[in-house]
Design a protein around this motif. Sequence first.
Motif, PDB file in Angstrom:
ATOM      1  N   MET A  21      -9.558  -1.478   0.866  1.00 24.81           N
ATOM      2  CA  MET A  21      -9.910  -2.748   0.244  1.00 24.81           C
ATOM      3  C   MET A  21      -9.062  -3.901   0.765  1.00 24.81           C
ATOM      4  O   MET A  21      -9.575  -4.961   1.112  1.00 24.81           O
ATOM      5  CB  MET A  21      -9.763  -2.655  -1.282  1.00 24.81           C
ATOM      6  CG  MET A  21     -10.845  -1.848  -1.972  1.00 24.81           C
ATOM      7  SD  MET A  21     -10.663  -1.856  -3.772  1.00 24.81           S
ATOM      8  CE  MET A  21     -10.872  -3.607  -4.140  1.00 24.81           C
ATOM      9  N   MET A  22      -7.743  -3.699   0.818  1.00 20.49           N
ATOM     10  CA  MET A  22      -6.833  -4.793   1.129  1.00 20.49           C
ATOM     11  C   MET A  22      -6.535  -4.934   2.611  1.00 20.49           C
ATOM     12  O   MET A  22      -5.943  -5.926   3.028  1.00 20.49           O
ATOM     13  CB  MET A  22      -5.520  -4.596   0.369  1.00 20.49           C
ATOM     14  CG  MET A  22      -5.672  -4.496  -1.137  1.00 20.49           C
ATOM     15  SD  MET A  22      -4.093  -4.181  -1.972  1.00 20.49           S
ATOM     16  CE  MET A  22      -3.228  -5.708  -1.647  1.00 20.49           C
ATOM     17  N   LYS A  23      -6.915  -3.908   3.409  1.00 14.93           N
ATOM     18  CA  LYS A  23      -6.616  -3.902   4.850  1.00 14.93           C
ATOM     19  C   LYS A  23      -5.116  -3.961   5.122  1.00 14.93           C
ATOM     20  O   LYS A  23      -4.673  -4.548   6.107  1.00 14.93           O
ATOM     21  CB  LYS A  23      -7.326  -5.056   5.567  1.00 14.93           C
ATOM     22  CG  LYS A  23      -8.817  -5.126   5.298  1.00 14.93           C
ATOM     23  CD  LYS A  23      -9.532  -3.834   5.629  1.00 14.93           C
ATOM     24  CE  LYS A  23     -11.010  -3.905   5.304  1.00 14.93           C
ATOM     25  NZ  LYS A  23     -11.674  -2.571   5.456  1.00 14.93           N
ATOM     26  N   VAL A  24      -4.349  -3.326   4.264  1.00 19.45           N
ATOM     27  CA  VAL A  24      -2.903  -3.222   4.447  1.00 19.45           C
ATOM     28  C   VAL A  24      -2.585  -1.818   4.940  1.00 19.45           C
ATOM     29  O   VAL A  24      -2.883  -0.826   4.257  1.00 19.45           O
ATOM     30  CB  VAL A  24      -2.148  -3.500   3.130  1.00 19.45           C
ATOM     31  CG1 VAL A  24      -0.656  -3.206   3.297  1.00 19.45           C
ATOM     32  CG2 VAL A  24      -2.349  -4.937   2.702  1.00 19.45           C
ATOM     33  N   ILE A  25      -2.014  -1.708   6.125  1.00 22.21           N
ATOM     34  CA  ILE A  25      -1.655  -0.403   6.681  1.00 22.21           C
ATOM     35  C   ILE A  25      -0.319   0.018   6.077  1.00 22.21           C
ATOM     36  O   ILE A  25       0.744  -0.414   6.538  1.00 22.21           O
ATOM     37  CB  ILE A  25      -1.577  -0.463   8.218  1.00 22.21           C
ATOM     38  CG1 ILE A  25      -2.925  -0.923   8.793  1.00 22.21           C
ATOM     39  CG2 ILE A  25      -1.190   0.890   8.790  1.00 22.21           C
ATOM     40  CD1 ILE A  25      -2.922  -1.081  10.294  1.00 22.21           C
ATOM     41  N   ASN A  26      -0.379   0.855   5.047  1.00 26.19           N
ATOM     42  CA  ASN A  26       0.816   1.245   4.319  1.00 26.19           C
ATOM     43  C   ASN A  26       1.341   2.576   4.855  1.00 26.19           C
ATOM     44  O   ASN A  26       0.906   3.652   4.435  1.00 26.19           O
ATOM     45  CB  ASN A  26       0.494   1.358   2.830  1.00 26.19           C
ATOM     46  CG  ASN A  26       1.711   1.729   2.018  1.00 26.19           C
ATOM     47  OD1 ASN A  26       2.844   1.598   2.479  1.00 26.19           O
ATOM     48  ND2 ASN A  26       1.500   2.208   0.798  1.00 26.19           N
ATOM     49  N   LEU A  27       2.289   2.510   5.783  1.00 29.57           N
ATOM     50  CA  LEU A  27       2.882   3.719   6.338  1.00 29.57           C
ATOM     51  C   LEU A  27       3.869   4.373   5.373  1.00 29.57           C
ATOM     52  O   LEU A  27       4.395   5.447   5.659  1.00 29.57           O
ATOM     53  CB  LEU A  27       3.583   3.398   7.661  1.00 29.57           C
ATOM     54  CG  LEU A  27       2.671   2.927   8.800  1.00 29.57           C
ATOM     55  CD1 LEU A  27       3.480   2.688  10.067  1.00 29.57           C
ATOM     56  CD2 LEU A  27       1.558   3.925   9.066  1.00 29.57           C
TER      57      LEU A  27
ATOM     58  N   LEU B 154       5.162  -2.286  10.638  1.00 31.57           N
ATOM     59  CA  LEU B 154       6.603  -2.186  10.838  1.00 31.57           C
ATOM     60  C   LEU B 154       7.358  -2.249   9.508  1.00 31.57           C
ATOM     61  O   LEU B 154       8.309  -1.497   9.287  1.00 31.57           O
ATOM     62  CB  LEU B 154       7.070  -3.309  11.769  1.00 31.57           C
ATOM     63  CG  LEU B 154       6.617  -3.223  13.229  1.00 31.57           C
ATOM     64  CD1 LEU B 154       7.026  -4.481  13.992  1.00 31.57           C
ATOM     65  CD2 LEU B 154       7.185  -1.973  13.898  1.00 31.57           C
ATOM     66  N   ALA B 155       6.912  -3.154   8.629  1.00 32.26           N
ATOM     67  CA  ALA B 155       7.589  -3.309   7.342  1.00 32.26           C
ATOM     68  C   ALA B 155       7.455  -2.051   6.485  1.00 32.26           C
ATOM     69  O   ALA B 155       8.437  -1.578   5.895  1.00 32.26           O
ATOM     70  CB  ALA B 155       7.024  -4.524   6.606  1.00 32.26           C
ATOM     71  N   THR B 156       6.251  -1.494   6.407  1.00 33.71           N
ATOM     72  CA  THR B 156       6.047  -0.311   5.573  1.00 33.71           C
ATOM     73  C   THR B 156       6.695   0.925   6.194  1.00 33.71           C
ATOM     74  O   THR B 156       7.151   1.814   5.473  1.00 33.71           O
ATOM     75  CB  THR B 156       4.547  -0.060   5.337  1.00 33.71           C
ATOM     76  OG1 THR B 156       3.858   0.000   6.590  1.00 33.71           O
ATOM     77  CG2 THR B 156       3.947  -1.166   4.496  1.00 33.71           C
ATOM     78  N   TRP B 157       6.770   0.973   7.532  1.00 27.44           N
ATOM     79  CA  TRP B 157       7.503   2.071   8.171  1.00 27.44           C
ATOM     80  C   TRP B 157       8.983   1.986   7.810  1.00 27.44           C
ATOM     81  O   TRP B 157       9.618   3.001   7.487  1.00 27.44           O
ATOM     82  CB  TRP B 157       7.312   2.022   9.681  1.00 27.44           C
ATOM     83  CG  TRP B 157       8.078   3.075  10.422  1.00 27.44           C
ATOM     84  CD1 TRP B 157       7.920   4.428  10.327  1.00 27.44           C
ATOM     85  CD2 TRP B 157       9.151   2.861  11.351  1.00 27.44           C
ATOM     86  NE1 TRP B 157       8.813   5.069  11.162  1.00 27.44           N
ATOM     87  CE2 TRP B 157       9.579   4.141  11.792  1.00 27.44           C
ATOM     88  CE3 TRP B 157       9.770   1.719  11.856  1.00 27.44           C
ATOM     89  CZ2 TRP B 157      10.611   4.291  12.709  1.00 27.44           C
ATOM     90  CZ3 TRP B 157      10.794   1.878  12.775  1.00 27.44           C
ATOM     91  CH2 TRP B 157      11.204   3.150  13.189  1.00 27.44           C
ATOM     92  N   GLY B 158       9.527   0.779   7.837  1.00 25.45           N
ATOM     93  CA  GLY B 158      10.911   0.598   7.417  1.00 25.45           C
ATOM     94  C   GLY B 158      11.114   0.965   5.958  1.00 25.45           C
ATOM     95  O   GLY B 158      12.125   1.582   5.590  1.00 25.45           O
ATOM     96  N   LEU B 159      10.150   0.611   5.109  1.00 26.19           N
ATOM     97  CA  LEU B 159      10.236   0.966   3.688  1.00 26.19           C
ATOM     98  C   LEU B 159      10.219   2.478   3.500  1.00 26.19           C
ATOM     99  O   LEU B 159      10.921   3.010   2.630  1.00 26.19           O
ATOM    100  CB  LEU B 159       9.082   0.324   2.921  1.00 26.19           C
ATOM    101  CG  LEU B 159       9.195  -1.178   2.665  1.00 26.19           C
ATOM    102  CD1 LEU B 159       7.880  -1.712   2.111  1.00 26.19           C
ATOM    103  CD2 LEU B 159      10.332  -1.476   1.684  1.00 26.19           C
TER     104      LEU B 159
END
Length: 288
Positions: free
Chosen positions: A31-37, A96-101
Amino acid sequence: MDLAAVIAVETIYTIASLILISAGLAIVFGMMKVINLAHGEFMMMGGYATITAVNWGVNIYIAMLVIAPLIVGIIGLIVERLVIRHLYGRLVDTMLATWGLSLLFVGIVTMIFGNTTTGISTPIPGITLGDYQVNGYNFFIVVVALLLVALIYVVLKSTRIGLIARGTMQSPEMASALGYSPDKIYMATFFVGSALSGLAGAVLAPLVGLVPSSGGAYIAKAFITVIAGGPSIITGLVSSGSIFGLVNQAFTFSISPVFGDVALLVAAVVLLRLLPQGVTGRFFRGKL
């Protein structure tokens, strides 16, 4: 017949687990098109929240179905407010941000709980099917997955908040013109997706030994299920989960569980090669 019944039960369970693992990502990415790694780490934290609550004397079903989703949802809400909301529309930066998270969450959980395997026992005993015995908890996972799919469908299809969320994801400018705050809707949607990830990790916790790096075992299956499903959230989730579940169990029972996992990944590559837009990009168009 007994073996056929066991194979059928295990196949349905595999399909249900894929749907459960991927539901939160279907909301956030679909839905949001956010790639949450960090999706796998949200599931991992749901598992740890369940185990901690049970060790503190909380009923296991309350811990799995209420406490874990709420805690992980709140963590997701904080992440969205501090990080994600600044990166909408920037796919590479979000990755990159979610990978860091994900690395941050693994480090924090390791400091709190250590790097040893922990877990809880399943609350439902095994069930005998003729000469075979299957895990009775598998039936609980199937029921949870069915109820979850039905709930998501009803909310998105029949409720005002679901229609507003879907409309905002398609055209935030139009939603803003109609008096709705896209910022708040994105925040609420990410909260729901995170809570569903926590629910999945909590429900699966009694079946696996949990370590801080457990999220890595889920992230690949979740992404290939959501991507292969295509643009339709519910229909894509169910169709791709069914295809991959059938392939996985066919090779698991005929060869070995390792070949089952390999066959699942190969099936995903072949499916995306034949259907680049996913199953619902070619079939079931217009379905939710």
